[in-house]
Design an enzyme around this catalytic site. Sequence first.
Site, short mmCIF file in Angstrom:
data_model
loop_
_atom_site.label_atom_id
_atom_site.label_comp_id
_atom_site.label_asym_id
_atom_site.label_seq_id
_atom_site.Cartn_x
_atom_site.Cartn_y
_atom_site.Cartn_z
N SER A 123 40.58 38.51 28.50
CA SER A 123 39.30 38.16 27.87
C SER A 123 38.64 39.38 27.24
O SER A 123 37.68 39.24 26.48
CB SER A 123 38.35 37.55 28.89
OG SER A 123 38.06 38.48 29.93
N HIS A 144 43.58 32.48 25.71
CA HIS A 144 42.41 32.74 26.54
C HIS A 144 41.79 31.43 27.01
O HIS A 144 41.09 30.75 26.26
CB HIS A 144 41.37 33.56 25.77
CG HIS A 144 40.15 33.88 26.57
ND1 HIS A 144 38.89 33.91 26.04
CD2 HIS A 144 40.01 34.16 27.90
CE1 HIS A 144 38.02 34.19 26.98
NE2 HIS A 144 38.68 34.35 28.12
N GLU A 156 41.14 29.81 23.40
CA GLU A 156 41.21 30.66 22.21
C GLU A 156 42.65 31.14 22.05
O GLU A 156 43.18 31.81 22.94
CB GLU A 156 40.27 31.85 22.36
CG GLU A 156 38.79 31.47 22.34
CD GLU A 156 37.87 32.65 22.56
OE1 GLU A 156 36.85 32.75 21.86
OE2 GLU A 156 38.17 33.49 23.44
N ASN A 194 33.08 35.53 23.20
CA ASN A 194 32.44 36.72 23.78
C ASN A 194 31.90 37.67 22.72
O ASN A 194 31.08 38.54 23.03
CB ASN A 194 33.42 37.45 24.70
CG ASN A 194 33.49 36.80 26.07
OD1 ASN A 194 32.51 36.24 26.54
ND2 ASN A 194 34.66 36.87 26.69
#
Length: 504
Positions: A123, A144, A156, A194
């Site tokens: 991540s 991910h 992802e 993120n």
Amino acid sequence: MTALDLSSPVAVVGTGTMGQGIAQVALVAGHPVRLYDAVPGRARDAAEAIGARLDRLVEKGRLSAGDRDAARARLTPADGLAELADCALVVEAVLERLDVKQRLFGELEEIVAEDCLLATNTSSLSVTAIGGALRHPGRFVGLHFFNPAPLLPLVEVVSGFATDVTSATRAYETARAWGKTPVACADTPGFIVNRIARPFYAEAFAVYEAQAADPATIDAVLRESGGFKMGAFELTDLIGQDVNESVTHSVWQSFFQDVRFTPSLAQRRLVESGRLGRKSGRGWYDYAEGAERPEPHTADKERPPAHVVAEGGLGPAAELLTLIREAGIEVREEDENQGTRLVLPGGGDLVLADGQTSAEFGDVVYFDLALDYRAATRIALSASQDTSPRTLAEATGLFQALGKDVSVIGDVPGMIVARTVARIIDLAHDAVAKGVATEEDIDTAMRLGVNYPLGPFEWGRRLGRDFAFDILDEMHERDPSGRYAPSLALYRHAYANDRRESTS
């Protein structure tokens, strides 16, 4: 390129919470699954834990007993990496250290077939860097998953600099075949979620650090006005302050300390003090047994104004005019080209947050952005020391007459929701312009990955072409550090639309 055939074995290396979750997803989808962990005995313990979760799915009616038994028969703990030789996909979920991951995949490359897809669930690390040590990095990709992997739909699919299109496509289609919602993105710090989610935390902390509002009030405004499921303070307490700060710091460092991603000093002090959130018993809030949750600041009851004068409309807050009329308050409309505001009976102005501050004007109260002004249960107001008490009382009474709780915060530009949403929209435009992902995938990722009420582009269309740009442009003028400078992509978006409108 199609998804992996269900007869193809899938391996998961690393049997912590995430590794077990990914293994369960592949197992329930129908693959034979091999579990491996470097610590002896952990793979067998993980297999038992997965079996117990399958039992609970049967008890809840989400899985038949026959399917559970078949899944258990397909799950095999491995004692060594050599037992993964015939796997078509190996997903890694080990320690977040580049050297550890590179060494693991270097060993796997000597074992698996040349057409085996290798994937990392990292991540925070660069997919390109992890795969860079491989002889054949084209088959290396990021997958991910979000925790808990069996429940959250988003995956992802991250292409490193050397990832082959065929490998990324196969990974994407395999995730979709497993019942997930994959989004494709380039290898960028933070990937999609993120990266673009940083302002949700950063702006809440910035308002707090400016002593404009306390955590409980900021959280309440984000939930009850912004439509977010949780506020930034309670969410980081749930995630873990150390974990959240680590991700923020990683993204900041990976972008060469770009000021837009600067970590919060207040959060740093929280981590240093050991107040990590729910897991430590205290973070922004106290989770000790019997501890009282602080209440958000809510203004005392005020009398509503008899009428308001609407000058120039209210843009994204236009629905307020209908709500005001429904509350029995007269609305007198005047067509003005000077801006959008409500004039209160005492002569003061009520203005939607625009990136400026009340202190710059005479008698002004700002009100914050809401996802849906009808559904919102709380509205934030801000005023300066020069704002007359009557104007603030009339503004408070107006929103109370609409059934809203009112929180009065300090005189900070962009308030809470407006500045947060504007920065999220800006980072989303910047990501598209730099080839990170498509608008559709970004909207999908932010809705599913962090449960936002709208994706950034959906929000931008609702607010209008230049709402986010105008707020950030004004905030940048007041804070020229670069933190709020609108991206070139957002500038082009607002300017191009403006030109099309003016020439049509």
